[in-house]
Design an enzyme around this catalytic site. Sequence first.
Site, PDB file in Angstrom:
ATOM      1  N   CYS A  48     -65.639  57.754  26.992  1.00 56.82           N
ATOM      2  CA  CYS A  48     -66.973  57.081  27.259  1.00 56.82           C
ATOM      3  C   CYS A  48     -67.262  58.307  27.423  1.00 56.82           C
ATOM      4  O   CYS A  48     -67.113  59.812  27.667  1.00 56.82           O
ATOM      5  CB  CYS A  48     -66.532  56.634  28.969  1.00 56.82           C
ATOM      6  SG  CYS A  48     -66.193  57.176  29.995  1.00 56.82           S
ATOM      7  N   CYS A  89     -69.649  54.520  23.455  1.00 58.54           N
ATOM      8  CA  CYS A  89     -69.933  56.091  23.350  1.00 58.54           C
ATOM      9  C   CYS A  89     -69.930  55.697  21.812  1.00 58.54           C
ATOM     10  O   CYS A  89     -69.941  56.538  21.091  1.00 58.54           O
ATOM     11  CB  CYS A  89     -68.632  56.552  23.093  1.00 58.54           C
ATOM     12  SG  CYS A  89     -67.124  56.650  22.414  1.00 58.54           S
ATOM     13  N   CYS A 123     -67.277  59.467  18.440  1.00 58.63           N
ATOM     14  CA  CYS A 123     -66.230  59.680  18.910  1.00 58.63           C
ATOM     15  C   CYS A 123     -65.312  59.775  17.233  1.00 58.63           C
ATOM     16  O   CYS A 123     -66.322  58.478  16.365  1.00 58.63           O
ATOM     17  CB  CYS A 123     -65.356  58.440  19.568  1.00 58.63           C
ATOM     18  SG  CYS A 123     -63.733  58.888  19.256  1.00 58.63           S
TER      19      CYS A 123
END
Length: 144
Positions: free
Chosen positions: A15, A89, A93
């Site tokens: 996160c 997120c 990522c």
Amino acid sequence: MTADPAKKPCVLFVCVHNAGRSQMAAGFLTSLSRGAIEVRSAGPQPSHEVSPSVVEAMADVGIDISREVPKELTTGAVRDADVVITMGCGDECPVFPGKRYEDWELADPAGKGIESVRPIRDEIRTRVEALVTELLPARHADAQ
């Protein structure tokens, strides 16, 4: 899940600040898997501490995450994981072919009091319990 059945699966929770959702998920998975799953958490913009209301919410259910520290998401952490679970997120990522990715849409506990964090915690627990059942089917069958 992994090519080597003797290797325990590795799950990475991500996160943004690694101060709330991913910390709760990692705490639950560590507790529920009893060491059978390697558990990691990180964030692309790590905070300086885990949210105090998150620590309190987890303590309510007997899981101590008070010593956890938010960690920065690295390419290596994603590469080494078998399962990458993101929580808000977005595109921050890194993505590697052949990895299993899931995006758990959960409210962000940042800046919220304990009463608002508890329902988020409970939703995370439900999802982690399902993940344990999936990744460790033999253990789940033994517990029946």
